[in-house]
Motif scaffolding. Structure first.
Motif: not given
Length: 128
Positions: A7, A31, A50, A54
């Motif tokens: 992510r 992340y 994205a 995300d």
């Protein structure tokens, strides 16, 4: 590897130090941080691919050339698939107004945080 490792967390802030600190926070939370300069083209390029997992962490005051209102409209225009965390040094009413605008544009708002942002604040938004 963490389940969140794939992510991305796009961090948009005109203050280099703040951008770096928030990027370090999200990396610690699992992340992949992506520091993004407060520029229309850089933001559009960063979020173009994205995914739904995300997140975009957006400071609202980005300098004389661009502000968070414009970025939120851009997110709506490109049908941003991720989640949005709005960050500002202004009051809670301002954050709520921006959150309402984003929601009206079908953007998933994960939170609205007053500066200074803390790791605990980010964790709540990211895991909420």
């Amino acid at each position: 590897m963490s389940e969140k490792a794939g992510r991305a967390a796009f961090v948009v802030d005109d203050d280099d130090l703040t951008r770096q600190v928030v990027a370090a926070y999200v990396e610690h939370l699992g992340y992949r941080p992506v520091e993004v300069q407060p520029d229309r083209t850089a933001i559009a390029d960063a979020i173009a691919d994205a995914g739904t997992d995300d997140v975009l962490i957006l400071d609202i005051i980005l300098g004389p050339e661009l502000d968070g209102f414009e970025v939120i409209r851009l997110l709506g225009d490109v049908a941003f698939h991720g989640r949005l965390i709005i960050v500002s040094g202004f009051g809670q009413d301002y954050l709520q107004t921006l959150g309402s605008l984003a929601t009206a544009l079908s953007i998933r708002v994960a939170g609205a945080l007053a500066k200074p942002v803390t790791p605990a604040d980010l964790e709540r938004c990211l895991n909420g």
